[in-house]
Design a protein around this motif. Sequence first.
Motif, PDB file in Angstrom:
ATOM      1  N   SER A 152       0.755  -1.402   0.072  1.00  0.00           N
ATOM      2  CA  SER A 152      -0.043  -0.060  -0.053  1.00  0.00           C
ATOM      3  C   SER A 152       0.799   0.983  -0.076  1.00  0.00           C
ATOM      4  O   SER A 152       0.536   2.101  -0.658  1.00  0.00           O
ATOM      5  N   GLU A 153       1.964   1.413   0.511  1.00  0.00           N
ATOM      6  CA  GLU A 153       2.880   2.402   0.830  1.00  0.00           C
ATOM      7  C   GLU A 153       4.163   1.822   0.682  1.00  0.00           C
ATOM      8  O   GLU A 153       4.493   0.882   1.727  1.00  0.00           O
ATOM      9  N   ASP A 192       7.401  10.606  -3.596  1.00  0.00           N
ATOM     10  CA  ASP A 192       6.770  12.099  -3.205  1.00  0.00           C
ATOM     11  C   ASP A 192       7.891  13.022  -3.246  1.00  0.00           C
ATOM     12  O   ASP A 192       7.603  14.058  -2.797  1.00  0.00           O
ATOM     13  N   PRO A 217      -1.696   0.060   6.821  1.00  0.00           N
ATOM     14  CA  PRO A 217      -1.425   0.877   5.559  1.00  0.00           C
ATOM     15  C   PRO A 217      -0.256   1.523   5.261  1.00  0.00           C
ATOM     16  O   PRO A 217      -0.162   2.246   4.164  1.00  0.00           O
ATOM     17  N   SER A 218       0.366   2.199   6.405  1.00  0.00           N
ATOM     18  CA  SER A 218       1.137   3.306   6.448  1.00  0.00           C
ATOM     19  C   SER A 218       2.236   2.906   7.574  1.00  0.00           C
ATOM     20  O   SER A 218       2.036   2.553   8.367  1.00  0.00           O
ATOM     21  N   ALA A 257       1.939  -1.822   4.359  1.00  0.00           N
ATOM     22  CA  ALA A 257       3.174  -0.934   4.195  1.00  0.00           C
ATOM     23  C   ALA A 257       4.565  -1.654   4.313  1.00  0.00           C
ATOM     24  O   ALA A 257       4.646  -2.478   4.849  1.00  0.00           O
ATOM     25  N   THR A 304       3.184   5.045  -3.117  1.00  0.00           N
ATOM     26  CA  THR A 304       1.851   4.428  -2.956  1.00  0.00           C
ATOM     27  C   THR A 304       1.623   3.373  -3.957  1.00  0.00           C
ATOM     28  O   THR A 304       1.877   3.557  -5.142  1.00  0.00           O
ATOM     29  N   GLY A 305       1.109   2.202  -3.738  1.00  0.00           N
ATOM     30  CA  GLY A 305       0.838   1.152  -4.778  1.00  0.00           C
ATOM     31  C   GLY A 305       1.800   0.633  -5.383  1.00  0.00           C
ATOM     32  O   GLY A 305       1.981   0.448  -6.685  1.00  0.00           O
ATOM     33  N   SER A 365       6.061   1.653  -9.141  1.00  0.00           N
ATOM     34  CA  SER A 365       4.665   1.530  -9.064  1.00  0.00           C
ATOM     35  C   SER A 365       4.257   0.134  -9.360  1.00  0.00           C
ATOM     36  O   SER A 365       4.641  -0.283 -10.434  1.00  0.00           O
ATOM     37  N   LEU A 419       8.363   8.345  -0.526  1.00  0.00           N
ATOM     38  CA  LEU A 419       7.116   7.348  -0.312  1.00  0.00           C
ATOM     39  C   LEU A 419       6.532   7.323  -1.856  1.00  0.00           C
ATOM     40  O   LEU A 419       6.288   8.156  -2.622  1.00  0.00           O
TER      41      LEU A 419
END
Lengths: 386, 386
Positions: free
Chosen positions: A10-11, A21, A366-367, A62, A29-30, A45, A27
């Motif tokens: 997820s992260e 980012d 998730p993180s 994560a 995501t996906g 990705s 970071l």
Amino acid sequence: MTSTLVTGVSELVTNDPEVGDGSALGLLTGAAVICEDGLIGWVGSAADAPAADERVDLGARAVIPGVVDSHSHLVFAGDRSAEFAARMAGIPYDGGGIATTVHATREASDASLRELIAARVAEMRAQGTTTVEIKGGYGLSVADESRALRLAGEFTDEVTFLGAHVVPSGVDRASYLELVCGPMLAACAPLARWVDVFCEPASAHAFDGAEARAVLLAGRAAGLELRVHGNQLALGPGVQLAVELGAASVDHCTYLSASDVAALAAGSTVATLLPGVEFATRSPYPDGRALLAAGVTLALASDCNPGTCYSSSMPLMIALAVREMGLTPAEALWAATAGGARALRRDDIGVLAVGNRADLAVIDGPSYLHLAYRPGVPITRALELG
Amino acid sequence: MTSTLVTGVSELVTNDPEVGDGSALGLLTGAAVICEDGLIGWVGSAADAPAADERVDLGARAVIPGVVDSHSHLVFAGDRSAEFAARMAGIPYDGGGIATTVHATREASDASLRELIAARVAEMRAQGTTTVEIKGGYGLSVADESRALRLAGEFTDEVTFLGAHVVPSGVDRASYLELVCGPMLAACAPLARWVDVFCEPASAHAFDGAEARAVLLAGRAAGLELRVHGNQLALGPGVQLAVELGAASVDHCTYLSASDVAALAAGSTVATLLPGVEFATRSPYPDGRALLAAGVTLALASDCNPGTCYSSSMPLMIALAVREMGLTPAEALWAATAGGARALRRDDIGVLAVGNRADLAVIDGPSYLHLAYRPGVPITRALELG
């Protein structure tokens, strides 16, 4: 050569500011990662992931770089929980209890010590730690220190000679210092990468600035790189000595003067904070926020040891650094991964980039924020790949 | 009827002062326990143990009564880790973030909520918790609160109606209070044992003394027993109201006046401390030592919830109570076991005595002291017997 695609991420924290980012954590995501023969072959990705021989789906969890615990004392036997309980009832820590562990460690067989270290390293992996530095320091004789480092070397490349942990009881300081810098160093240097010293001002047990300098210079002459236990019990010479000699890291930094902070900011030495020690000795926490503001590079480590912090939990260290030292969850995670790698002068770990070691840790959440958001809960583990 | 002899117990905490060392923990060394059909059939020295059908050898580990977590909010969906990170960066907590969880919880299906609760209860068992109280409070409508309690009741007998958690946004206070004390209570009372209220002075979200009294009296009239969230955010009426009405427990007690402490000492209400909340909100810790000195009965609980403490780790709560509230490791363990049982008015748990439930937890270590001595390390688990 077998490749494994790790997906369902997820992260992903890469610690590579060139990706994702653009923050220090880099970071994504996906995300997905391809691991090949223990190294990272690809990061990106999930939608763009190339094919691989095998596939591991983490189910929207994560992933972070495997945690780097750059300060531990895992070679010991015996139990000191009663001393801990006494300290919580008000008896102060001065390093004297180390003698208890020295006695029990000397008495233990190789097989029993090996089993104890193995259990502790496994306990760390189960909590996300994929690299651990291991010190001696509970032998305090040529035979016992060299045995400790030989056993530590079965579990890590990051082995540290710490004959200068304390002056053993009943031994003359000057004679012990000669032993450490002479025959003990000669026996231990081939078994270690690092030399370390417990430097405090005017302590009955630890080593003052001049003594610490002698130990570090002797270690360097024997081919070892430098790290220092500094400023744990009081303001003292440890931090500035470490910076002056270009040590990779100075650890504890519980008590820092303005000139200590300025020295760290101007030098290349990493300040390794050990919040579990402040937790377990009820000491004041150093101001990590102020150190970052001054431009100091921080690492976090456990100092896992029987006297002042018998915790191997790097997730707890992250949570404490956030609660008590003013770090953001992102800064604390960076310090426990990329920061730990810098404290060990390693560029193959701590950052998930192509060619680096495929050391990953998974969070049941998730993180990465859950590391600090869920203190004490065992949600983080090293990812085991076939 | 199958009996199991649990042996290999280096240290047994019974919480029965009539056995063992005569302390409040009733400590036995070299102990054994016989469990029969979910109840304790025998406790004593391993040397005296009678025969049993089966035998489990714990290999020299400490055993404690299964931990009793008397305050949790496990019925929720959604993620609030970003709110946590913002709070660590300085944004204060006032209860307003609860609305986020209410929205996500209402949106979640029964199946998905059931799966989330099951995972959290399993996570707690894996950390030694064998009894957990579960509150509603993220529904805030008749249908959503009654659904929450129905689902909670699938996992525990200790279900608490907390319609008076916060006033939902966009709803008139007086109308909401009428709903809680009227149709919502009528729908929820058959599904719960307890009624609870978040009582704070002059809060936009919580309920003041008069409102809390109305909720508690309506709950009692509907056959529920009382518990209170009191004095979390400031000094206020919650503690004295709880004592006056004879509530089983008043929880949080972060801010206490001298008259609050005197009321607790004179009454029968347990003070349940929730150190994970002070940890995760960077609030001051209450002085547990002073409460014990005044003669107050203490419990420790996690308050596991997405806003102010998303930790289910009772071992961490014990470690925090020792580090931050001045409890000894023995007092903290008692509060997390026998104290939690008192806060739930249960005499069949929290104490390992013949006829009580065979709820045991095992520590990977020789002594219960390791709970506080090894913070963050997952060494405690509920013992699963065939």
